[in-house]
Design a protein around this motif. Sequence first.
Motif, PDB file in Angstrom:
ATOM      1  N   MET A  24      35.261  43.679  38.701  1.00  0.00           N
ATOM      2  CA  MET A  24      35.404  44.128  37.313  1.00  0.00           C
ATOM      3  C   MET A  24      34.528  43.282  36.379  1.00  0.00           C
ATOM      4  O   MET A  24      33.911  43.805  35.451  1.00  0.00           O
ATOM      5  CB  MET A  24      36.870  44.075  36.885  1.00  0.00           C
ATOM      6  CG  MET A  24      37.727  45.131  37.559  1.00  0.00           C
ATOM      7  SD  MET A  24      39.507  44.943  37.230  1.00  0.00           S
ATOM      8  CE  MET A  24      39.574  45.455  35.514  1.00  0.00           C
ATOM      9  N   VAL A  25      34.474  41.984  36.619  1.00  0.00           N
ATOM     10  CA  VAL A  25      33.620  41.108  35.814  1.00  0.00           C
ATOM     11  C   VAL A  25      32.161  41.511  36.004  1.00  0.00           C
ATOM     12  O   VAL A  25      31.410  41.635  35.022  1.00  0.00           O
ATOM     13  CB  VAL A  25      33.829  39.616  36.183  1.00  0.00           C
ATOM     14  CG1 VAL A  25      32.750  38.741  35.557  1.00  0.00           C
ATOM     15  CG2 VAL A  25      35.206  39.141  35.745  1.00  0.00           C
ATOM     16  N   GLN A  26      31.758  41.735  37.250  1.00  0.00           N
ATOM     17  CA  GLN A  26      30.375  42.132  37.516  1.00  0.00           C
ATOM     18  C   GLN A  26      30.051  43.480  36.868  1.00  0.00           C
ATOM     19  O   GLN A  26      28.976  43.641  36.285  1.00  0.00           O
ATOM     20  CB  GLN A  26      30.111  42.197  39.026  1.00  0.00           C
ATOM     21  CG  GLN A  26      28.656  42.424  39.361  1.00  0.00           C
ATOM     22  CD  GLN A  26      27.752  41.324  38.817  1.00  0.00           C
ATOM     23  OE1 GLN A  26      27.990  40.156  39.031  1.00  0.00           O
ATOM     24  NE2 GLN A  26      26.698  41.711  38.107  1.00  0.00           N
ATOM     25  N   ASN A  27      30.977  44.418  36.927  1.00  0.00           N
ATOM     26  CA  ASN A  27      30.770  45.714  36.276  1.00  0.00           C
ATOM     27  C   ASN A  27      30.631  45.554  34.771  1.00  0.00           C
ATOM     28  O   ASN A  27      29.810  46.233  34.138  1.00  0.00           O
ATOM     29  CB  ASN A  27      31.913  46.673  36.602  1.00  0.00           C
ATOM     30  CG  ASN A  27      31.888  47.148  38.032  1.00  0.00           C
ATOM     31  OD1 ASN A  27      30.862  47.073  38.701  1.00  0.00           O
ATOM     32  ND2 ASN A  27      33.021  47.627  38.518  1.00  0.00           N
ATOM     33  N   CYS A  28      31.416  44.676  34.208  1.00  0.00           N
ATOM     34  CA  CYS A  28      31.351  44.390  32.767  1.00  0.00           C
ATOM     35  C   CYS A  28      29.961  43.854  32.411  1.00  0.00           C
ATOM     36  O   CYS A  28      29.345  44.293  31.429  1.00  0.00           O
ATOM     37  CB  CYS A  28      32.445  43.392  32.405  1.00  0.00           C
ATOM     38  SG  CYS A  28      32.593  42.992  30.660  1.00  0.00           S
TER      39      CYS A  28
END
Length: 72
Positions: free
Chosen positions: A10-14
């Motif tokens: 999720m952090v990487q997608n953000c």
Amino acid sequence: MGEMQMLADMVQNCIDEKARIAQDQTEYQKRYDDLVIRYDAAKAKYDKVSNAIKEQRTKVELLDVFALALKG
């Protein structure tokens, strides 16, 4: 470990979304910070459980050595 991987994704997608799409910096930073806080909490919990397991394994190994010494 699954929760940590999900949060890391999720952090990487953000981050990826920020690179592709213009966003309000304050909103992005809040979302990013919230995800990082959640990840850090999950990591701390994982580390605590992992250390407890290692300690238990060490105790079992010591007890096995002690039991062998008593038999001998």
